[in-house]
Design a protein around this motif. Sequence first.
Motif, PDB file in Angstrom:
ATOM      1  N   GLY A 126       6.966 -38.601 114.682  1.00  0.00           N
ATOM      2  CA  GLY A 126       8.074 -38.824 115.609  1.00  0.00           C
ATOM      3  C   GLY A 126       7.669 -38.571 117.052  1.00  0.00           C
ATOM      4  O   GLY A 126       8.022 -39.332 117.959  1.00  0.00           O
ATOM      5  N   ILE A 153      19.542 -37.664 122.039  1.00  0.00           N
ATOM      6  CA  ILE A 153      19.095 -38.192 120.742  1.00  0.00           C
ATOM      7  C   ILE A 153      18.465 -37.081 119.906  1.00  0.00           C
ATOM      8  O   ILE A 153      18.755 -36.927 118.711  1.00  0.00           O
ATOM      9  CB  ILE A 153      18.098 -39.351 120.952  1.00  0.00           C
ATOM     10  CG1 ILE A 153      18.810 -40.549 121.579  1.00  0.00           C
ATOM     11  CG2 ILE A 153      17.424 -39.747 119.639  1.00  0.00           C
ATOM     12  CD1 ILE A 153      17.872 -41.658 122.006  1.00  0.00           C
ATOM     13  N   SER A 154      17.598 -36.291 120.530  1.00  0.00           N
ATOM     14  CA  SER A 154      16.942 -35.197 119.817  1.00  0.00           C
ATOM     15  C   SER A 154      17.959 -34.183 119.299  1.00  0.00           C
ATOM     16  O   SER A 154      17.861 -33.717 118.154  1.00  0.00           O
ATOM     17  CB  SER A 154      15.936 -34.512 120.747  1.00  0.00           C
ATOM     18  OG  SER A 154      15.271 -33.466 120.087  1.00  0.00           O
ATOM     19  N   PHE A 157      20.069 -35.426 116.066  1.00  0.00           N
ATOM     20  CA  PHE A 157      19.341 -35.433 114.795  1.00  0.00           C
ATOM     21  C   PHE A 157      18.882 -34.034 114.387  1.00  0.00           C
ATOM     22  O   PHE A 157      18.734 -33.756 113.192  1.00  0.00           O
ATOM     23  CB  PHE A 157      18.161 -36.400 114.866  1.00  0.00           C
ATOM     24  CG  PHE A 157      18.582 -37.846 114.821  1.00  0.00           C
ATOM     25  CD1 PHE A 157      19.132 -38.389 113.669  1.00  0.00           C
ATOM     26  CD2 PHE A 157      18.450 -38.659 115.933  1.00  0.00           C
ATOM     27  CE1 PHE A 157      19.544 -39.711 113.621  1.00  0.00           C
ATOM     28  CE2 PHE A 157      18.850 -39.990 115.900  1.00  0.00           C
ATOM     29  CZ  PHE A 157      19.403 -40.519 114.738  1.00  0.00           C
ATOM     30  N   LEU A 172      12.998 -37.283 107.472  1.00  0.00           N
ATOM     31  CA  LEU A 172      13.472 -38.383 108.305  1.00  0.00           C
ATOM     32  C   LEU A 172      14.167 -37.867 109.563  1.00  0.00           C
ATOM     33  O   LEU A 172      13.887 -38.331 110.673  1.00  0.00           O
ATOM     34  CB  LEU A 172      14.439 -39.261 107.502  1.00  0.00           C
ATOM     35  CG  LEU A 172      15.155 -40.371 108.286  1.00  0.00           C
ATOM     36  CD1 LEU A 172      14.152 -41.381 108.842  1.00  0.00           C
ATOM     37  CD2 LEU A 172      16.207 -41.053 107.406  1.00  0.00           C
ATOM     38  N   PHE A 173      15.063 -36.889 109.388  1.00  0.00           N
ATOM     39  CA  PHE A 173      15.788 -36.354 110.542  1.00  0.00           C
ATOM     40  C   PHE A 173      14.859 -35.571 111.475  1.00  0.00           C
ATOM     41  O   PHE A 173      15.042 -35.586 112.704  1.00  0.00           O
ATOM     42  CB  PHE A 173      16.952 -35.475 110.083  1.00  0.00           C
ATOM     43  CG  PHE A 173      18.088 -36.246 109.470  1.00  0.00           C
ATOM     44  CD1 PHE A 173      18.453 -37.485 109.972  1.00  0.00           C
ATOM     45  CD2 PHE A 173      18.794 -35.740 108.384  1.00  0.00           C
ATOM     46  CE1 PHE A 173      19.503 -38.211 109.422  1.00  0.00           C
ATOM     47  CE2 PHE A 173      19.847 -36.453 107.815  1.00  0.00           C
ATOM     48  CZ  PHE A 173      20.203 -37.703 108.341  1.00  0.00           C
ATOM     49  N   LEU A 176      13.157 -38.202 113.568  1.00  0.00           N
ATOM     50  CA  LEU A 176      14.042 -38.778 114.581  1.00  0.00           C
ATOM     51  C   LEU A 176      14.321 -37.789 115.711  1.00  0.00           C
ATOM     52  O   LEU A 176      14.385 -38.172 116.889  1.00  0.00           O
ATOM     53  CB  LEU A 176      15.354 -39.221 113.929  1.00  0.00           C
ATOM     54  CG  LEU A 176      15.235 -40.421 112.986  1.00  0.00           C
ATOM     55  CD1 LEU A 176      16.535 -40.642 112.222  1.00  0.00           C
ATOM     56  CD2 LEU A 176      14.846 -41.675 113.749  1.00  0.00           C
ATOM     57  N   PHE A 179      11.267 -37.814 117.753  1.00  0.00           N
ATOM     58  CA  PHE A 179      11.199 -39.037 118.553  1.00  0.00           C
ATOM     59  C   PHE A 179      11.946 -38.854 119.878  1.00  0.00           C
ATOM     60  O   PHE A 179      11.453 -39.225 120.944  1.00  0.00           O
ATOM     61  CB  PHE A 179      11.805 -40.204 117.770  1.00  0.00           C
ATOM     62  CG  PHE A 179      12.092 -41.411 118.615  1.00  0.00           C
ATOM     63  CD1 PHE A 179      11.077 -42.258 119.022  1.00  0.00           C
ATOM     64  CD2 PHE A 179      13.394 -41.708 119.005  1.00  0.00           C
ATOM     65  CE1 PHE A 179      11.347 -43.376 119.806  1.00  0.00           C
ATOM     66  CE2 PHE A 179      13.675 -42.818 119.786  1.00  0.00           C
ATOM     67  CZ  PHE A 179      12.639 -43.655 120.181  1.00  0.00           C
TER      68      PHE A 179
END
Length: 531
Positions: A126, A153-154, A157, A172-173, A176, A179
């Motif tokens: 990420g 965004i960070s 998630f 996955l989280f 993200l 990311f």
Amino acid sequence: MDHKDEKEVAMSGNHDVERHSDEKHDARRRSTIAGVLHGGDDKAIEGQMFSMHDIDPALDAKMRLVNQAINQIGWTNFHLKLFCLNGFGYMADSLILVIQSVIAGQAAAEFQPSFANGLTFASYAGMLVGALFWGGSADIIGRKIAFNCSLFISAIFAIVAAGSPNWIVLGLFVALAAFGAGGNLVLDTTVFLEYLPADKQWLVTSLAAWWGLAPLFPAAFAWPLFSDPRFACDTELPELCTRANNMGWRYIWIGNGGLILLMSIARITVVRLKETPKYLLGEGKDEAVVENLQGIAKRYNRPCDLTLEQLQACGTIISAHRKGLGETWIHIRGLFVTKKLALSTSLIWLSWTLIGLAYPLFYVFLPQYLASRGAETGAGSQAEIWRDYFISNTIGIFGPVLAGWMCTTRLGRRYTMVVGALVTMAFFFAYTAVRTHAANLGFTCAIYFTVNVYYGTLYAYTPEVLPSAHRATGNGIAIACNRVMGLVSAAVATSANTATAAPIYICAVLYIVMAIVAAIMPFEPYGKSAM
């Protein structure tokens, strides 16, 4: 000649004097701008990082005028706010990496995955994508959007990760959240640097203290939560580990995700950030550049002589208004337009690659290596373990603070990195002799401190020596190189034999190479304005 005629002649004479005065003023202005544009005025080129005159003379001349205006305005409360708000981005980047490593053991006990290092891979993947995406987009769509969106965004998630029903969803989280945070090391240094006067650019180095501050928050949560059996199950008995008796790691995600959310809100409320003047300059928006800087000067009662007429007199820059799918390649190519700049860019990317491999391998291999030789390095209880973690990370905060001071001395940025790398290497070798808990804590604190001297300086040096129009792209690729090596270290940790001392000596050699690379870097930002 009557009285009326005498008056008209006198008035005509006054107009001629005024006209000649204006013409002389215009001539002086044109001469000054021509000197900047053609490099004929020694004072105009003094104190700049490098010259872009042979590549884009109009951009070079305008950049010098903008740097003069920024230096004239000087340090204000606006810059102090930016120091804190950009520091939040540093914290978010560090928080995501630290949180996943702190909670990985407890989460794995609950979910019992087949691939225990999955969260490490997820976080670095990420971060890698985030650095490339936010870095590239910041040079194309601007710094403002990325600055305002990435932390939000960070945060979202990170909070959602607390509700993960299994290991894959958690991974996955984590990816993200990483990311969103992953581009902040690109954005924070870029945004802060492009507003700073030359004599305060050393503060970009001290900005890394925020990165060192971040681990204290997960540690502060983990210390009480993982010491209480109501919130943390016994990882030695995973069959008895359920969601009900293992909520501690989820609370850590919620608490620290909430902290990132507060930081993201502060970014859009404390300062209504406009596009940086140097980005606007690269876009050919001269009027917006003047409006931005004049607005800061007016708000803080500072002088600013920059005018739209001065910028327009320099001409039209070559790189303005180039849009399209090929713009990313234009930004990459812009990092190699001269031999000296190409060498600088290559060495920067190499430095990030080397530290990206050496830093994680230290934490992956050394504790296991010492344990295999009978060293009693661990503390007795969970409370003691997290106490030591808290102490060592607190000490690490002051590494970038010292580095910031060192950068203002004759050592400059390059030799501050040399000192940081070599001293870290010395402590690294000494650490192999650790046999007690006290020695383990002492040397860990020393290494956290010295490696942050190198790391903090590299964070600042990278954007300082990259041209503004391509700064975020070059910085993003540099940090991406670092993240790739993080993935490599996770793979090595999964399959390598830790009984041998070979990885220890490989890491030591890497620090020596980092010192050599820093010493031969072609640019020294000390006392110069970033372009």
